[in-house]
Design a protein around this motif. Sequence first.
Motif, PDB file in Angstrom:
ATOM      1  N   VAL A 114       0.853  -1.193   0.000  1.00  9.91           N
ATOM      2  CA  VAL A 114       0.000   0.000   0.000  1.00  9.91           C
ATOM      3  C   VAL A 114       0.884   1.236   0.000  1.00  9.91           C
ATOM      4  CG1 VAL A 114      -1.721   1.301   1.308  1.00  9.91           C
ATOM      5  CG2 VAL A 114      -1.869  -1.200   1.178  1.00  9.91           C
ATOM      6  N   CYS A 115       0.565   2.188  -0.857  1.00 10.47           N
ATOM      7  CA  CYS A 115       1.358   3.418  -0.986  1.00 10.47           C
ATOM      8  C   CYS A 115       1.112   4.332   0.211  1.00 10.47           C
ATOM      9  CB  CYS A 115       0.997   4.132  -2.282  1.00 10.47           C
ATOM     10  SG  CYS A 115       1.926   5.664  -2.556  1.00 10.47           S
ATOM     11  N   SER A 116       2.149   5.041   0.643  1.00 11.64           N
ATOM     12  CA  SER A 116       2.064   5.898   1.828  1.00 11.64           C
ATOM     13  C   SER A 116       1.443   7.267   1.537  1.00 11.64           C
ATOM     14  CB  SER A 116       3.463   6.107   2.420  1.00 11.64           C
ATOM     15  OG  SER A 116       4.309   6.775   1.492  1.00 11.64           O
ATOM     16  N   THR A 117       1.233   7.604   0.257  1.00  8.67           N
ATOM     17  CA  THR A 117       0.581   8.879  -0.069  1.00  8.67           C
ATOM     18  C   THR A 117      -0.784   8.929   0.618  1.00  8.67           C
ATOM     19  OG1 THR A 117       1.666   8.832  -2.226  1.00  8.67           O
ATOM     20  CG2 THR A 117      -0.142  10.391  -1.954  1.00  8.67           C
ATOM     21  N   PHE A 118      -1.098  10.054   1.244  1.00  7.82           N
ATOM     22  CA  PHE A 118      -2.353  10.294   1.969  1.00  7.82           C
ATOM     23  C   PHE A 118      -2.368   9.699   3.370  1.00  7.82           C
ATOM     24  CE2 PHE A 118      -3.796   9.618  -2.570  1.00  7.82           C
ATOM     25  CZ  PHE A 118      -3.770  10.963  -2.905  1.00  7.82           C
ATOM     26  N   TRP A 119      -1.378   8.895   3.739  1.00  2.00           N
ATOM     27  CA  TRP A 119      -1.397   8.288   5.075  1.00  2.00           C
ATOM     28  C   TRP A 119      -0.901   9.280   6.114  1.00  2.00           C
ATOM     29  CZ3 TRP A 119      -1.564   3.090   7.420  1.00  2.00           C
ATOM     30  CH2 TRP A 119      -2.370   2.208   6.684  1.00  2.00           C
ATOM     31  N   ASP A 120      -1.559   9.256   7.293  1.00  7.80           N
ATOM     32  CA  ASP A 120      -1.120  10.082   8.411  1.00  7.80           C
ATOM     33  C   ASP A 120      -1.343   9.309   9.706  1.00  7.80           C
ATOM     34  OD1 ASP A 120      -3.865  10.191   8.893  1.00  7.80           O
ATOM     35  OD2 ASP A 120      -4.099  12.217   8.114  1.00  7.80           O
ATOM     36  N   GLU A 121      -1.299  10.022  10.831  1.00  9.25           N
ATOM     37  CA  GLU A 121      -1.388   9.361  12.135  1.00  9.25           C
ATOM     38  C   GLU A 121      -2.701   8.613  12.323  1.00  9.25           C
ATOM     39  OE1 GLU A 121      -1.321  10.567  16.877  1.00  9.25           O
ATOM     40  OE2 GLU A 121      -0.413  11.920  15.407  1.00  9.25           O
ATOM     41  N   LYS A 122      -3.796   9.120  11.758  1.00  9.56           N
ATOM     42  CA  LYS A 122      -5.096   8.445  11.896  1.00  9.56           C
ATOM     43  C   LYS A 122      -5.028   7.038  11.321  1.00  9.56           C
ATOM     44  CE  LYS A 122      -7.762  11.333   9.708  1.00  9.56           C
ATOM     45  NZ  LYS A 122      -6.797  12.303   9.203  1.00  9.56           N
ATOM     46  N   HIS A 123      -4.464   6.916  10.137  1.00  7.73           N
ATOM     47  CA  HIS A 123      -4.357   5.613   9.495  1.00  7.73           C
ATOM     48  C   HIS A 123      -3.440   4.682  10.291  1.00  7.73           C
ATOM     49  CE1 HIS A 123      -5.506   8.476   6.349  1.00  7.73           C
ATOM     50  NE2 HIS A 123      -6.078   7.458   5.712  1.00  7.73           N
ATOM     51  N   ALA A 124      -2.332   5.236  10.763  1.00  8.35           N
ATOM     52  CA  ALA A 124      -1.376   4.429  11.513  1.00  8.35           C
ATOM     53  C   ALA A 124      -1.998   3.897  12.804  1.00  8.35           C
ATOM     54  CB  ALA A 124      -0.125   5.238  11.820  1.00  8.35           C
ATOM     55  N   THR A 179       2.940   8.796  -4.986  1.00 12.17           N
ATOM     56  CA  THR A 179       4.148   9.634  -5.006  1.00 12.17           C
ATOM     57  C   THR A 179       5.030   9.382  -3.793  1.00 12.17           C
ATOM     58  OG1 THR A 179       2.952  11.429  -3.895  1.00 12.17           O
ATOM     59  CG2 THR A 179       2.993  11.452  -6.309  1.00 12.17           C
ATOM     60  N   GLY A 180       4.672   8.390  -3.001  1.00 16.00           N
ATOM     61  CA  GLY A 180       5.441   8.113  -1.793  1.00 16.00           C
ATOM     62  C   GLY A 180       6.173   6.790  -1.872  1.00 16.00           C
ATOM     63  N   GLN A 181       6.148   6.044  -0.781  1.00 18.37           N
ATOM     64  CA  GLN A 181       6.773   4.735  -0.696  1.00 18.37           C
ATOM     65  C   GLN A 181       5.763   3.784  -0.073  1.00 18.37           C
ATOM     66  OE1 GLN A 181      10.044   5.871   1.805  1.00 18.37           O
ATOM     67  NE2 GLN A 181       8.921   5.454   3.683  1.00 18.37           N
ATOM     68  N   GLN A 182       6.166   2.567   0.197  1.00 23.76           N
ATOM     69  CA  GLN A 182       5.236   1.655   0.844  1.00 23.76           C
ATOM     70  C   GLN A 182       4.977   2.102   2.277  1.00 23.76           C
ATOM     71  OE1 GLN A 182       6.239  -2.488   1.015  1.00 23.76           O
ATOM     72  NE2 GLN A 182       4.279  -3.045   1.915  1.00 23.76           N
ATOM     73  N   VAL A 183       3.709   2.005   2.693  1.00 28.02           N
ATOM     74  CA  VAL A 183       3.356   2.366   4.058  1.00 28.02           C
ATOM     75  C   VAL A 183       4.128   1.497   5.044  1.00 28.02           C
ATOM     76  CG1 VAL A 183       1.521   2.299   5.771  1.00 28.02           C
ATOM     77  CG2 VAL A 183       1.055   3.210   3.506  1.00 28.02           C
ATOM     78  N   ASN A 184       4.715   2.158   6.042  1.00 23.12           N
ATOM     79  CA  ASN A 184       5.352   1.454   7.144  1.00 23.12           C
ATOM     80  C   ASN A 184       4.913   2.137   8.429  1.00 23.12           C
ATOM     81  OD1 ASN A 184       7.709   1.040   9.196  1.00 23.12           O
ATOM     82  ND2 ASN A 184       7.977  -0.544   7.642  1.00 23.12           N
ATOM     83  N   VAL A 185       4.367   1.363   9.359  1.00 23.17           N
ATOM     84  CA  VAL A 185       3.881   1.948  10.604  1.00 23.17           C
ATOM     85  C   VAL A 185       4.737   1.486  11.775  1.00 23.17           C
ATOM     86  CG1 VAL A 185       1.509   2.224   9.807  1.00 23.17           C
ATOM     87  CG2 VAL A 185       2.186   0.075  10.892  1.00 23.17           C
ATOM     88  N   LEU A 186       4.916   2.375  12.732  1.00 27.22           N
ATOM     89  CA  LEU A 186       5.633   2.071  13.962  1.00 27.22           C
ATOM     90  C   LEU A 186       4.628   2.126  15.100  1.00 27.22           C
ATOM     91  CD1 LEU A 186       8.288   1.574  15.502  1.00 27.22           C
ATOM     92  CD2 LEU A 186       8.535   4.074  15.671  1.00 27.22           C
ATOM     93  N   CYS A 187       4.418   1.000  15.744  1.00 26.92           N
ATOM     94  CA  CYS A 187       3.393   0.888  16.777  1.00 26.92           C
ATOM     95  C   CYS A 187       4.014   0.918  18.173  1.00 26.92           C
ATOM     96  CB  CYS A 187       2.601  -0.405  16.604  1.00 26.92           C
ATOM     97  SG  CYS A 187       1.802  -0.581  14.992  1.00 26.92           S
ATOM     98  N   THR A 188       3.321   1.557  19.102  1.00 27.38           N
ATOM     99  CA  THR A 188       3.764   1.615  20.490  1.00 27.38           C
ATOM    100  C   THR A 188       2.583   1.371  21.413  1.00 27.38           C
ATOM    101  OG1 THR A 188       3.417   4.021  20.542  1.00 27.38           O
ATOM    102  CG2 THR A 188       5.638   3.231  20.007  1.00 27.38           C
ATOM    103  N   GLY A 189       2.887   1.018  22.640  1.00 25.28           N
ATOM    104  CA  GLY A 189       1.846   0.825  23.644  1.00 25.28           C
ATOM    105  C   GLY A 189       1.050  -0.445  23.471  1.00 25.28           C
ATOM    106  N   PRO A 190       1.704  -1.617  23.577  1.00 23.21           N
ATOM    107  CA  PRO A 190       0.944  -2.864  23.507  1.00 23.21           C
ATOM    108  C   PRO A 190      -0.099  -2.923  24.617  1.00 23.21           C
ATOM    109  CG  PRO A 190       3.159  -3.267  24.359  1.00 23.21           C
ATOM    110  CD  PRO A 190       3.136  -1.849  23.860  1.00 23.21           C
ATOM    111  N   VAL A 191      -1.287  -3.360  24.267  1.00 17.45           N
ATOM    112  CA  VAL A 191      -2.386  -3.354  25.244  1.00 17.45           C
ATOM    113  C   VAL A 191      -2.962  -4.750  25.407  1.00 17.45           C
ATOM    114  CG1 VAL A 191      -3.007  -0.948  24.837  1.00 17.45           C
ATOM    115  CG2 VAL A 191      -4.035  -2.730  23.440  1.00 17.45           C
TER     116      VAL A 191
END
Length: 429
Positions: A114-124, A179-191
Amino acid sequence: SKGISLRGPAHSFLGNVYYDGKPVCDDKWDLLDAQVVCHQLGLGPAIAATTDSFFGIPEDEFGFDNVECIGSESALLNCEHSTTPNCDMGEAAGVICSRVDIRQGEVFLDNLPVCSTFWDEKHAKVACRQMGYSNGVVSNGVVARERSSSVNYHQQTFDCSGLEQNLLGCPMVNSSNCTGQQVNVLCTGPVSVKLIGGENSASGNVYFMNGPVCDDNWDIEDGDVVCRNLGFESAIEVTKGSFFGPVYRDFTTNHVQCSGYEDTFEVCSKRDKKGTFCSKMEAAGVFCNVTKANGHHINKRQDQEAAGSTVNIGQQVMGALGSCNEDSGGGGEDGELEDAAEGAAEDALIAARRSKRNSESGCSDAHGAILDSVLNLWTNQYAASQEERETLKKEVMASGKEVTSNIMNQALSALSQSGTDFNKAIVDI
């Protein structure tokens, strides 16, 4: 063709299972086997394991039978199986896989990046919530692929509000101009807590360590800790009496006593599972505060009551599949058949009517099979014994509050986006 593949509708995430070009028999076929297939195909978790040649009669002799996976195998070939099948053409095994998979932070849809264009914190946040974390950001991780002509990105991406339980709950939008790269998310706070049964991820019955929390001594301080643990600001209101629907899994804790300042729910004082004796109508719940600064409406009790007054799981599934007796021409059964058979002999008209009735009957059977498989998956999340599962199936099929789950939403999304015309495809099933 060599290796694992799916055949049926023209989609990559559902179909009868083939290995080295031969169908797999459905004897002993279950969700653990389907999980291995979906993983081997690079797709997300298995949503359903289908039987009885659900996606069509196979055209080849069977290659595998009596498959028994434990679910962690890397390939179907590594599972216990027989290569001397004794099956007829109506016994092909199949799967419905989730379209979304997240590997080392990389997001895939239909096994395409999935392309990272348009992705922000909400998606992550939604992606990380799907994996059991409270927060997430879009990252330029070391495994992220730079945009290049050699990368085949998916033509669609997600348009999330940030409150969805998982990515498949987000609307889909076109992303052909990446126009970006592949989406990569960094997750924190395991629940170890989650909310189930609410209209979104900010409300629901509270589950701790995969089991419901009993509502004895449940108060706003307890709710505050749960909501902050999940990445929200605070609790608006706590609920008792299984407000978001009855629970069928064993309770994991009771008599929770948080001061309201704890960082995680785990450190709050509470009784362990052995000291918890509660009924299915005693689950604790909460409405979390979602600030308007984030562009979301604050959840209110009356919103949940209005939304859940008439909808139930059975209606959701059947609504997603459509009616078996809908006529695209709008002329009704007799008018359509009369037009098609104008001037034909009476016996030909009778035969046409009988064929249509048989098709509708087969379509209804197919709908029932999907409904039953999805309900079985859903109830297995919440009930330990078969007797409890059957009781739960009856309750969720009845009119009442809306009850949802991640698996339920993924199943409906997969089915609705499959584009399968069950009214026509049933002839081939």
